[in-house]
Write a protein that holds these residues in place. Structure first.
Motif, short mmCIF file in Angstrom:
data_model
loop_
_atom_site.label_atom_id
_atom_site.label_comp_id
_atom_site.label_asym_id
_atom_site.label_seq_id
_atom_site.Cartn_x
_atom_site.Cartn_y
_atom_site.Cartn_z
N UNK A 35 0.82 -1.22 0.00
CA UNK A 35 0.00 0.00 0.00
C UNK A 35 0.85 1.26 0.00
N UNK A 36 1.94 1.23 0.74
CA UNK A 36 2.78 2.42 0.87
C UNK A 36 3.69 2.61 -0.31
N UNK A 43 1.56 12.19 14.78
CA UNK A 43 0.28 12.75 14.35
C UNK A 43 -0.88 11.93 14.91
N UNK A 86 -4.61 12.17 14.72
CA UNK A 86 -5.86 12.75 14.24
C UNK A 86 -6.79 11.62 13.84
N UNK A 121 -7.96 10.58 11.02
CA UNK A 121 -7.68 9.75 9.86
C UNK A 121 -6.26 9.20 9.78
N UNK A 122 -5.37 9.91 10.37
CA UNK A 122 -3.96 9.50 10.21
C UNK A 122 -3.31 9.34 11.56
N UNK A 144 1.54 2.91 6.43
CA UNK A 144 0.58 2.44 5.42
C UNK A 144 0.44 0.91 5.37
#
Lengths: 172, 117
Positions: free
Chosen positions: A64-65, A87, A89, A91-92, A108
């Protein structure tokens, strides 16, 4: 005699004890000249064996990454150990809170599950491909297994941060 | 075994950490702008791109070209600074090949030998 034995209080294991008896292994990456090691990272022997498979070139069926799994892990470990802001948040999320004080580090292609023995001190227990974890819904199994391991090592009451907010486990 | 060094070699390390750093900088700017009211939908609209495409770039699932990096910086109202320089050699810095975070044990103080030993 039985009463006396029952009265003897076993000392709670320390991080040094866990390293000395082989329950956990210190994980290290090369730091840049101006980096400082601001956090600590450990892994179970099983997790270290998985890391070795990644170094030997293991790849998921579908990458994926845009970097290799080994590069993703090196970058994640370097960010963690050098005290970079992770991070958090919706979504990430680099670190995600789970039930029973189990946390997830993300790239990922990789998901790493473990817990914080203390603030800024993480123990990695399981690593697997993102796709595999999602396809087989392994989240619950990993949570239960990590909780069981903590109980076996007698750490649940001492070397385990129970908070679920980023500030509970990371100081930066 | 008391420690394990995850060593992928200098070339891979340079590539992986550079790309990771670029994404983290972008994510930090996105997070700041989100707190100021910018939605991901609006960001995608400014870029005339799909929201999922922007998501994939930010999450590391799609390559970020120099063009898309510049576009994202523009859409987020950020300046880009870029520099290539030789590694510093200053007193007190880590010597990279020797740097280690290993040190779980307390420092042992070893007494100096006496002269009659």
């Amino acid at each position: 005699m039985f009463f006396l034995k029952a009265m003897i209080v076993q000392p709670m294991p320390t991080i040094t004890d866990l390293v000395d008896n082989g329950a956990i292994v210190k994980i290290d990456v090369e730091l840049a000249p101006h980096d400082q090691p601001l956090r600590l990272l450990y892994g179970t022997p099983q997790f270290i064996a998985w890391l070795q498979e990644i170094l030997d070139g293991a790849r998921p069926a579908r990458l994926l990454g845009h970097t290799s799994p080994a590069e993703q892990i090196d970058d994640l470990f370097h960010s963690f150990l050098s005290g970079e802001h992770l991070v958090f948040t919706r979504q990430f999320r680099v670190v995600r809170a789970e039930d029973n004080a189990v946390w997830e580090l993300k790239t990922p292609d990789i998901r790493i599950f473990g817990w914080f023995m203390a603030k800024d001190c993480f123990v990695a227990v399981f690593g697997n491909w993102t796709d595999t974890i999602k396809d087989h819904d392994l989240y619950r199994g990993y949570r239960i297994a990590i909780r069981r391991l903590r109980r076996e090592l007698d750490l649940d009451a001492t070397l385990c941060v129970r908070g679920v907010a980023p500030d509970d486990v990371l100081s930066v | 075994m008391t420690f394990f060094r995850f060593d992928i070699g200098a070339r891979s390390r340079t590539a992986g950490r550079l790309m990771g750093r670029v994404r983290r900088e972008l994510l930090r700017a996105v997070t700041e702008e989100k707190q100021a009211g910018l939605t991901q939908q609006e960001l995608a609209r400014r870029l005339q791109s799909g929201r999922s495409n922007v998501n994939r770039q930010l999450s590391g699932e799609a390559e970020i070209t120099l063009r898309s990096l510049a576009d994202l910086a523009w859409a987020l109202d950020r300046e880009i600074t870029f520099e290539l320089r030789r590694p510093d050699q200053t007193t007190g810095q880590n010597i990279a090949p020797q740097t280690s975070t290993i040190g779980h044990k307390p420092i042992r103080i070893i007494a100096p030998k006496s002269s009659d030993e």
